[in-house]
Design a protein around this motif. Structure first.
Motif, PDB file in Angstrom:
ATOM      1  N   VAL A 109       0.830  -1.203   0.000  1.00 17.95           N
ATOM      2  CA  VAL A 109       0.000   0.000   0.000  1.00 17.95           C
ATOM      3  C   VAL A 109       0.866   1.255   0.000  1.00 17.95           C
ATOM      4  CG1 VAL A 109      -1.643   1.361   1.359  1.00 17.95           C
ATOM      5  CG2 VAL A 109      -1.990  -1.101   1.074  1.00 17.95           C
ATOM      6  N   GLU A 110       1.882   1.277   0.835  1.00 20.86           N
ATOM      7  CA  GLU A 110       2.723   2.465   0.924  1.00 20.86           C
ATOM      8  C   GLU A 110       3.488   2.713  -0.368  1.00 20.86           C
ATOM      9  OE1 GLU A 110       2.710   4.863   3.225  1.00 20.86           O
ATOM     10  OE2 GLU A 110       0.973   3.675   3.868  1.00 20.86           O
ATOM     11  N   ARG A 111       3.943   1.644  -0.984  1.00 21.90           N
ATOM     12  CA  ARG A 111       4.698   1.834  -2.228  1.00 21.90           C
ATOM     13  C   ARG A 111       3.807   2.366  -3.342  1.00 21.90           C
ATOM     14  NH1 ARG A 111       8.552  -2.604  -5.306  1.00 21.90           N
ATOM     15  NH2 ARG A 111       9.041  -1.258  -7.081  1.00 21.90           N
ATOM     16  N   ILE A 112       2.603   1.844  -3.457  1.00 22.70           N
ATOM     17  CA  ILE A 112       1.682   2.350  -4.487  1.00 22.70           C
ATOM     18  C   ILE A 112       1.247   3.765  -4.155  1.00 22.70           C
ATOM     19  CG2 ILE A 112      -0.632   2.030  -5.464  1.00 22.70           C
ATOM     20  CD1 ILE A 112      -0.112  -0.964  -5.466  1.00 22.70           C
ATOM     21  N   ARG A 113       1.041   4.052  -2.880  1.00 19.58           N
ATOM     22  CA  ARG A 113       0.678   5.422  -2.493  1.00 19.58           C
ATOM     23  C   ARG A 113       1.764   6.410  -2.921  1.00 19.58           C
ATOM     24  NH1 ARG A 113      -2.952   6.664   1.145  1.00 19.58           N
ATOM     25  NH2 ARG A 113      -2.777   4.644   2.207  1.00 19.58           N
ATOM     26  N   ASP A 114       3.029   6.010  -2.770  1.00 16.36           N
ATOM     27  CA  ASP A 114       4.144   6.902  -3.082  1.00 16.36           C
ATOM     28  C   ASP A 114       4.473   6.942  -4.572  1.00 16.36           C
ATOM     29  OD1 ASP A 114       4.346   7.435  -0.401  1.00 16.36           O
ATOM     30  OD2 ASP A 114       6.026   6.052  -0.062  1.00 16.36           O
ATOM     31  N   GLN A 115       4.411   5.794  -5.245  1.00 16.28           N
ATOM     32  CA  GLN A 115       4.915   5.691  -6.617  1.00 16.28           C
ATOM     33  C   GLN A 115       3.832   5.712  -7.681  1.00 16.28           C
ATOM     34  OE1 GLN A 115       7.708   2.455  -7.080  1.00 16.28           O
ATOM     35  NE2 GLN A 115       8.703   2.883  -5.125  1.00 16.28           N
ATOM     36  N   GLY A 116       2.575   5.500  -7.284  1.00 19.00           N
ATOM     37  CA  GLY A 116       1.511   5.466  -8.269  1.00 19.00           C
ATOM     38  C   GLY A 116       1.239   4.052  -8.749  1.00 19.00           C
ATOM     39  N   PRO A 117       0.456   3.895  -9.824  1.00 16.80           N
ATOM     40  CA  PRO A 117       0.028   2.574 -10.280  1.00 16.80           C
ATOM     41  C   PRO A 117       1.208   1.648 -10.584  1.00 16.80           C
ATOM     42  CG  PRO A 117      -1.208   4.298 -11.395  1.00 16.80           C
ATOM     43  CD  PRO A 117      -0.112   4.979 -10.659  1.00 16.80           C
ATOM     44  N   LEU A 118       1.100   0.407 -10.104  1.00 22.25           N
ATOM     45  CA  LEU A 118       2.164  -0.586 -10.281  1.00 22.25           C
ATOM     46  C   LEU A 118       1.564  -1.941 -10.615  1.00 22.25           C
ATOM     47  CD1 LEU A 118       4.458   0.309  -7.215  1.00 22.25           C
ATOM     48  CD2 LEU A 118       4.902   0.871  -9.631  1.00 22.25           C
ATOM     49  N   MET A 119       2.407  -2.803 -11.209  1.00 20.44           N
ATOM     50  CA  MET A 119       2.023  -4.170 -11.534  1.00 20.44           C
ATOM     51  C   MET A 119       2.755  -5.131 -10.604  1.00 20.44           C
ATOM     52  SD  MET A 119       2.399  -3.667 -15.644  1.00 20.44           S
ATOM     53  CE  MET A 119       1.976  -5.363 -16.050  1.00 20.44           C
ATOM     54  N   ALA A 120       2.315  -6.377 -10.594  1.00 19.49           N
ATOM     55  CA  ALA A 120       2.961  -7.381  -9.742  1.00 19.49           C
ATOM     56  C   ALA A 120       4.440  -7.510 -10.065  1.00 19.49           C
ATOM     57  CB  ALA A 120       2.247  -8.725  -9.901  1.00 19.49           C
ATOM     58  N   ARG A 121       4.798  -7.341 -11.321  1.00 21.02           N
ATOM     59  CA  ARG A 121       6.200  -7.525 -11.705  1.00 21.02           C
ATOM     60  C   ARG A 121       7.115  -6.436 -11.131  1.00 21.02           C
ATOM     61  NH1 ARG A 121       5.126  -6.105 -18.039  1.00 21.02           N
ATOM     62  NH2 ARG A 121       5.475  -3.850 -17.959  1.00 21.02           N
TER      63      ARG A 121
ATOM     64  N   LEU B 144      -1.058  -7.984  -3.087  1.00 17.84           N
ATOM     65  CA  LEU B 144      -1.799  -7.258  -4.122  1.00 17.84           C
ATOM     66  C   LEU B 144      -3.174  -7.879  -4.354  1.00 17.84           C
ATOM     67  CD1 LEU B 144       1.068  -6.704  -6.724  1.00 17.84           C
ATOM     68  CD2 LEU B 144      -0.237  -4.875  -5.620  1.00 17.84           C
ATOM     69  N   GLU B 145      -3.205  -9.204  -4.460  1.00 19.36           N
ATOM     70  CA  GLU B 145      -4.475  -9.877  -4.704  1.00 19.36           C
ATOM     71  C   GLU B 145      -5.433  -9.686  -3.532  1.00 19.36           C
ATOM     72  OE1 GLU B 145      -6.709 -12.295  -7.497  1.00 19.36           O
ATOM     73  OE2 GLU B 145      -4.896 -11.057  -7.614  1.00 19.36           O
ATOM     74  N   TYR B 146      -4.933  -9.790  -2.331  1.00 20.69           N
ATOM     75  CA  TYR B 146      -5.758  -9.562  -1.140  1.00 20.69           C
ATOM     76  C   TYR B 146      -6.301  -8.136  -1.127  1.00 20.69           C
ATOM     77  CZ  TYR B 146      -6.856  -8.457   3.701  1.00 20.69           C
ATOM     78  OH  TYR B 146      -7.477  -8.011   4.846  1.00 20.69           O
ATOM     79  N   LEU B 147      -5.457  -7.164  -1.388  1.00 19.20           N
ATOM     80  CA  LEU B 147      -5.869  -5.763  -1.351  1.00 19.20           C
ATOM     81  C   LEU B 147      -6.882  -5.443  -2.443  1.00 19.20           C
ATOM     82  CD1 LEU B 147      -2.331  -4.328  -0.625  1.00 19.20           C
ATOM     83  CD2 LEU B 147      -4.338  -3.983   0.860  1.00 19.20           C
ATOM     84  N   TRP B 148      -6.747  -6.089  -3.588  1.00 21.05           N
ATOM     85  CA  TRP B 148      -7.717  -5.891  -4.675  1.00 21.05           C
ATOM     86  C   TRP B 148      -9.049  -6.547  -4.316  1.00 21.05           C
ATOM     87  CZ3 TRP B 148      -8.928  -9.907  -8.589  1.00 21.05           C
ATOM     88  CH2 TRP B 148      -9.862  -9.460  -9.523  1.00 21.05           C
ATOM     89  N   ARG B 149      -9.007  -7.778  -3.824  1.00 24.08           N
ATOM     90  CA  ARG B 149     -10.231  -8.495  -3.492  1.00 24.08           C
ATOM     91  C   ARG B 149     -10.974  -7.865  -2.319  1.00 24.08           C
ATOM     92  NH1 ARG B 149     -10.517 -14.000  -4.913  1.00 24.08           N
ATOM     93  NH2 ARG B 149     -12.463 -13.963  -3.699  1.00 24.08           N
ATOM     94  N   THR B 150     -10.308  -7.054  -1.531  1.00 23.92           N
ATOM     95  CA  THR B 150     -10.957  -6.414  -0.384  1.00 23.92           C
ATOM     96  C   THR B 150     -11.106  -4.905  -0.552  1.00 23.92           C
ATOM     97  OG1 THR B 150      -8.829  -6.325   0.777  1.00 23.92           O
ATOM     98  CG2 THR B 150     -10.257  -8.208   1.235  1.00 23.92           C
TER      99      THR B 150
ATOM    100  N   GLN C  76      -2.188  -8.117 -17.816  1.00 23.96           N
ATOM    101  CA  GLN C  76      -1.666  -7.976 -16.462  1.00 23.96           C
ATOM    102  C   GLN C  76      -2.314  -6.779 -15.768  1.00 23.96           C
ATOM    103  OE1 GLN C  76       0.554 -10.379 -15.250  1.00 23.96           O
ATOM    104  NE2 GLN C  76      -0.077 -11.267 -17.212  1.00 23.96           N
ATOM    105  N   LYS C  77      -2.731  -6.974 -14.531  1.00 26.41           N
ATOM    106  CA  LYS C  77      -3.372  -5.902 -13.773  1.00 26.41           C
ATOM    107  C   LYS C  77      -2.368  -4.807 -13.411  1.00 26.41           C
ATOM    108  CE  LYS C  77      -6.545  -9.032 -11.256  1.00 26.41           C
ATOM    109  NZ  LYS C  77      -5.818 -10.318 -11.216  1.00 26.41           N
TER     110      LYS C  77
END
Length: 405
Positions: A135-147, A170-176, A188-189
């Motif tokens: 969560v923190e990395r996406i909050r700081d860096q913006g949209p990201l993929m699993a890779r 990632l899958e848990y955070l998306w599903r919730t 790829q998401k």
């Protein structure tokens, strides 16, 4: 004083209604466009996503079967540009009208504890630290993929959950609901915080449990026409059968009507519930286009196999997960709809290297013959699919016409 007799609905009437409500009675050649595509998906309720690409991906096949002017770029626009669709889970991954997002928040709350327990069982390290870090990395860096995450992290030993720690998070955070899929890159998401993906009006809205159940039942019945509590529950897979049954039992005439629905095989009619305007719907249901159309195995009309059997007298099972020697038909076989009747199934593949749509198997239902008119109709549909898949030729493999088991 005796109760009034229940309205009786024939299987043919229920079938006509659901084909209309699910967009399969619309003129398939009428120009769709972006707004028309959104209206279609809103009427359907969702469109399922799937990675298998024997001809075209499931979501594209589902929509093309309803309208031959459908273009995949319009679906991407609705999801990635307009945010009128969001991606999450019904019975599987789907694109869903974003106006439904507030109801999915209840699903997220319900499933969070169970999903956390499941993912923790698969992964014996610090699950919460992985989640917080993602969560923190996406909050700081913006949209990201699993890779973009920890490919060096250790994986589980076997199974479809053979993911690194961050992919599990990632899958848990998306599903919730904490993360949403902002777009797809290939298939790829690309994940971002939900508050940056879902429009503010839908993100802020919320509903209590009773309103959630009421909406789930009403919205399912709007799209089914008639259904048992089990069918209502399974449509979005948001509520339990018991919750649907309780709602149906308490429903007033303006909410749902108790009815008797007959089956195509003549078996005993079953008590079900109908949307309150069902008689108007039945009277308005047009005859579906008579031409043959190829349906996706993941089409909403196909998905509930028990209901499919009752209304269409058609047995269908996708055999992707069946070991090859035990398959009755094939890995990925498409149902064939002619008018309002499912007449058979076809096994085919768009082979880019050969620049051809190759038909390897065709099975017709008992009593259905491949006369000249039907063969011409089938070839016309396959030629439309060939062009949609972007290959040059239609090829019939020797021995394609098979005997139905």
């Amino acid at each position: 004083m005796t109760d009034s007799p229940l309205l009786e609905i024939s299987a043919a009437q229920a079938r006509s209604a659901v084909l209309m409500l699910q967009g399969l009675s619309d003129p398939p050649g009428r120009k769709l466009g972006i707004d028309g595509l959104y209206d279609l998906i809103d009427r359907m309720g969702y469109v399922q996503l799937d990675s298998v690409n024997t001809v075209a991906r499931a979501h594209h096949m589902i929509l093309f079967s309803r309208n031959q002017t459908y273009r995949p770029k319009h679906l991407a626009h609705l999801h990635e540009k307009d945010a009128r669709l969001f991606e999450n889970w019904t019975h599987d991954a789907c694109l869903i009208p974003t106006r439904f997002f507030p109801y999915w928040r209840r699903k997220f709350e319900r499933e969070a504890e169970d999903l956390a327990a499941r993912f923790t069982r698969w992964h014996d390290r610090d699950f919460r630290a992985a989640v917080d870090g993602v969560v923190e990395r996406i909050r700081d860096q913006g949209p990201l993929m699993a890779r973009h995450f920890g490919t060096e992290e250790p994986k589980q030993s076997a199974g479809w959950w053979n993911w690194h720690d961050s992919k599990i998070a990632l899958e848990y955070l998306w599903r919730t609901g904490k993360l949403s899929v902002a777009r797809r890159d290939g298939f790829q998401k690309v994940y971002d915080l939900s508050e940056r993906v879902i429009p503010a009006a839908h993100f802020a809205e919320n509903h209590d449990h009773d309103a959630f159940v009421d909406w789930a039942c009403r919205a399912a019945l709007e799209r089914l026409g008639v259904g048992s509590p089990g069918e209502i529950s399974r449509f979005f897979d948001l509520i339990t059968v018991e919750e649907a049954k309780t709602w149906c039992d308490a429903a007033r005439a303006q909410d749902a009507l108790p009815v008797l629905v007959h089956a195509m095989d003549g078996s005993k009619p079953r008590k079900a519930f109908a949307r309150p305007d069902i008689e108007t719907v039945l009277a308005a249901a047009p005859e579906a286009p008579g031409r043959i159309r190829v349906l996706s195995p993941f089409d909403p009309v196909i998905r509930d196999r028990t209901r499919l059997k009752r209304l269409f007298d058609y047995d269908y099972r996708i055999e992707i997960f069946v070991p090859a020697p035990k398959r009755v038909y094939g890995y990925y076989v498409f149902p064939l709809l002619e008018g309002e009747r499912l007449i058979g199934r076809i096994d085919m593949k768009a082979d880019k290297s050969a620049d051809a749509l190759t038909v390897t198997g065709l099975w017709l239902e008992n009593g259905v013959k491949l006369g000249k008119g039907r063969q011409a109709s089938l070839e016309a549909e396959l030629d439309r699919i060939r062009r949609f898949a972007g290959v040059a030729e239609l090829v019939w493999q020797d021995g394609f016409l098979r005997e139905t088991p």
